[in-house]
Design a protein around this motif. Structure first.
Motif, PDB file in Angstrom:
ATOM      1  N   THR A  79       0.826  -1.205   0.000  1.00 30.14           N
ATOM      2  CA  THR A  79       0.000   0.000   0.000  1.00 30.14           C
ATOM      3  C   THR A  79       0.863   1.257   0.000  1.00 30.14           C
ATOM      4  OG1 THR A  79      -1.784  -1.144   1.164  1.00 30.14           O
ATOM      5  CG2 THR A  79      -1.794   1.256   1.236  1.00 30.14           C
ATOM      6  N   ASP A  80       1.863   1.296   0.882  1.00 28.61           N
ATOM      7  CA  ASP A  80       2.765   2.445   0.882  1.00 28.61           C
ATOM      8  C   ASP A  80       3.470   2.584  -0.463  1.00 28.61           C
ATOM      9  OD1 ASP A  80       2.221   3.374   3.381  1.00 28.61           O
ATOM     10  OD2 ASP A  80       4.262   3.216   4.142  1.00 28.61           O
ATOM     11  N   VAL A  83       1.129   4.468  -2.722  1.00 31.96           N
ATOM     12  CA  VAL A  83       0.992   5.878  -2.344  1.00 31.96           C
ATOM     13  C   VAL A  83       2.245   6.652  -2.743  1.00 31.96           C
ATOM     14  CG1 VAL A  83       0.709   7.482  -0.424  1.00 31.96           C
ATOM     15  CG2 VAL A  83      -0.574   5.332  -0.437  1.00 31.96           C
ATOM     16  N   ARG A  87       2.615   9.681  -5.590  1.00 31.74           N
ATOM     17  CA  ARG A  87       3.147  10.991  -5.214  1.00 31.74           C
ATOM     18  C   ARG A  87       4.409  11.312  -6.018  1.00 31.74           C
ATOM     19  NH1 ARG A  87       3.801  11.727   1.034  1.00 31.74           N
ATOM     20  NH2 ARG A  87       4.250  13.847   0.299  1.00 31.74           N
ATOM     21  N   SER A 109      -7.728   3.441  -2.242  1.00 34.69           N
ATOM     22  CA  SER A 109      -7.365   4.247  -1.076  1.00 34.69           C
ATOM     23  C   SER A 109      -5.986   4.877  -1.249  1.00 34.69           C
ATOM     24  CB  SER A 109      -7.408   3.408   0.200  1.00 34.69           C
ATOM     25  OG  SER A 109      -6.430   2.385   0.185  1.00 34.69           O
ATOM     26  N   SER A 110      -5.099   4.226  -2.002  1.00 33.90           N
ATOM     27  CA  SER A 110      -3.781   4.819  -2.250  1.00 33.90           C
ATOM     28  C   SER A 110      -3.911   6.130  -3.014  1.00 33.90           C
ATOM     29  CB  SER A 110      -2.894   3.844  -3.029  1.00 33.90           C
ATOM     30  OG  SER A 110      -3.457   3.552  -4.295  1.00 33.90           O
ATOM     31  N   LEU A 113      -5.006   8.625  -0.472  1.00 32.59           N
ATOM     32  CA  LEU A 113      -3.892   8.961   0.416  1.00 32.59           C
ATOM     33  C   LEU A 113      -2.855   9.836  -0.281  1.00 32.59           C
ATOM     34  CD1 LEU A 113      -3.483   5.509   2.179  1.00 32.59           C
ATOM     35  CD2 LEU A 113      -4.175   7.659   3.271  1.00 32.59           C
ATOM     36  N   ARG A 115      -3.834  12.203  -2.001  1.00 29.14           N
ATOM     37  CA  ARG A 115      -4.598  13.460  -2.021  1.00 29.14           C
ATOM     38  C   ARG A 115      -5.274  13.722  -3.362  1.00 29.14           C
ATOM     39  NH1 ARG A 115      -0.114  17.542  -0.532  1.00 29.14           N
ATOM     40  NH2 ARG A 115       0.865  16.260  -2.141  1.00 29.14           N
ATOM     41  N   THR A 254       7.541  10.453   4.574  1.00 35.14           N
ATOM     42  CA  THR A 254       6.922   9.616   5.588  1.00 35.14           C
ATOM     43  C   THR A 254       7.927   8.564   6.012  1.00 35.14           C
ATOM     44  OG1 THR A 254       4.955   8.302   6.111  1.00 35.14           O
ATOM     45  CG2 THR A 254       5.965   7.952   3.953  1.00 35.14           C
ATOM     46  N   SER A 256       8.520   5.017   5.701  1.00 33.25           N
ATOM     47  CA  SER A 256       8.168   3.759   5.052  1.00 33.25           C
ATOM     48  C   SER A 256       9.431   2.963   4.740  1.00 33.25           C
ATOM     49  CB  SER A 256       7.378   4.023   3.767  1.00 33.25           C
ATOM     50  OG  SER A 256       6.889   2.807   3.237  1.00 33.25           O
ATOM     51  N   CYS A 351     -16.357   3.995   2.464  1.00 30.58           N
ATOM     52  CA  CYS A 351     -15.338   5.056   2.432  1.00 30.58           C
ATOM     53  C   CYS A 351     -15.361   5.854   1.140  1.00 30.58           C
ATOM     54  CB  CYS A 351     -13.949   4.460   2.653  1.00 30.58           C
ATOM     55  SG  CYS A 351     -13.478   3.169   1.491  1.00 30.58           S
TER      56      CYS A 351
END
Length: 403
Positions: A79-80, A83, A87, A109-110, A113, A115, A254, A256, A351
């Motif tokens: 998942t990270d 994301v 980015r 959801s990624s 996350l 944005r 972050t 990770s 969600c």
């Protein structure tokens, strides 16, 4: 000294109707590769660096050799990885990224996350991957990227999706979390667009003993950004550099960083990956042979022809069936594990309720959620276990199931 996990003999040829068949275990294969894992684990303890150390660097190097990627960046989860990749590709607030309505929640959801806004599209009902026509219909002036997900055993139609992306000036970012070993004309999954990811969640084709992941890319700029983002925005030991990198102004990094103990496990298992993939192909063929004529089993895994040469790699063995939930209950009573991929389509998840979707918006995704079930499937599975599972499925649909 750490001792390895012990397990029952996975090659047992005897059909035992009382023997439980778990959906997943890696006990036997873990025992086999334990000497190599132990060597790498001992190296971690000897050096005393447990995060983002030499084992992680070695894993990145060996994964690059296996996949052919110019850059592999290990992180702490699939998942990270998604994301950070989004980015690093410059996805920003207000951007839209098209994703399939049928996938694990992290595929969408990624995007949130990162944005941005996930925009859903329907799937091809046979391959379960993004339908190019549905993607075309979902493009708006705010669309920046298309994210195909390579699900279960086959790559998405990267030729058709790539053509849609080119027509609209979009990036292709791959959710290749399940796709280690899959290739398109020799190019590994995750390297057919701007970048991709791998997940090493324990059930994956190459699984750790906890969460771990990686970003794959041939783009040095993306690699530099992921390298910085995964470690608090740092390119050195103490100074944040993230605001000085183009397209990331004002962003923060972050934590990770990858775990060296998980890297040690993966290094011990990686040399056996191709053998594990071959074993999965054997098990898939065995399931297909035994279930082909069972009434109530309406679709078996099908490899859809692509424009390029592709190779299936079976992560799970997924079938479509009638009365799916009743079958699951029957198999559970028989001590047979199953998994539903996925019980609710993404556009109907709470969600994402703010996106305003309703039942019927993506009929193929909704049908897959209602009809599919994954049967026990992993290299430790014995053919006798396949026989037991298939007999239980057949009994259910032929009326021989115990009441």
């Amino acid at each position: 000294m750490i001792s390895p996990i012990r397990s029952a003999d996975r090659s047992s040829p005897v059909l035992d109707k009382n023997r439980p068949v778990p959906f997943f275990t890696q006990a036997a294969s873990f025992t086999e590769c334990w000497p190599d894992i132990q060597r790498h684990v001992n190296a971690v303890f000897d050096r005393g660096k447990f995060s983002h150390g030499r084992q992680v660097a070695q894993l990145e190097k060996e994964l690059a050799a296996y996949t052919g990627a110019r850059h592999v960046l290990a992180v702490n989860s699939g998942t990270d990885a998604l994301v950070l990749l989004l980015r690093a590709c410059g996805i920003e607030p207000g951007d839209e990224v098209i994703v399939p309505a049928f996938s694990f929640v992290a595929s969408a959801s990624s995007v949130a996350l990162a944005r941005a806004t996930p925009v859903f599209a329907d799937i091809d009902p046979v391959s379960y991957s993004l339908d190019p026509a549905s993607v075309e219909a979902a493009v708006t002036p705010r669309t920046r990227a298309v994210m195909p997900v390579h699900l279960f055993w086959q790559l998405a139609d990267m030729a058709a999706l790539g053509e849609v992306a080119r027509r609209h000036g979009l990036m292709v970012v791959e959710d290749s979390a399940e796709a280690i070993g899959m290739r398109w004309d020799g190019r590994h999954a995750g390297l057919l667009g701007r970048g991709g990811v791998l997940s090493f969640f324990p059930t994956k084709t190459l699984g750790a003993l906890g969460d771990a992941g990686a970003v794959l890319t041939d783009d040095p700029e993306v690699a530099e950004r992921v390298t910085t983002l995964r470690h608090h925005g740092r390119m050195g030991r103490t100074v944040d550099h993230i605001a000085g990198i183009s397209n990331l102004s004002g962003a923060s990094g972050t934590n990770s960083k990858a775990d060296d103990l998980q890297a040690a496990v993966l290094l011990g298992k990686l040399p056996r990956l191709d053998a594990a993939i071959a074993r999965r192909a054997e098990l898939a063929a065995a399931y297909t042979e035994r279930l082909r004529d069972v009434p109530g089993v309406t679709r078996l895994p099908t490899v859809v022809p692509r424009e390029a040469a592709t190779n299936p790699v079976y992560y799970v063995y997924l079938v479509e069936v009638e009365r799916r939930d009743a079958l699951v209950e029957h198999l559970t009573r028989q001590g047979i594990g199953t998994e539903v991929y996925y019980p609710t389509p993404l556009h109907l998840q709470p969600c994402f309720a703010h996106l305003g979707h309703r039942p019927g918006d993506f009929p193929h995704a909704e049908a897959a959620c209602a009809r599919t079930v994954a049967l026990p499937f992993h290299p430790d599975l014995a053919l006798a276990d396949v026989d037991r599972v298939c007999e239980a499925v057949s009994d259910f649909y032929r009326g021989g199931a115990p009441s």
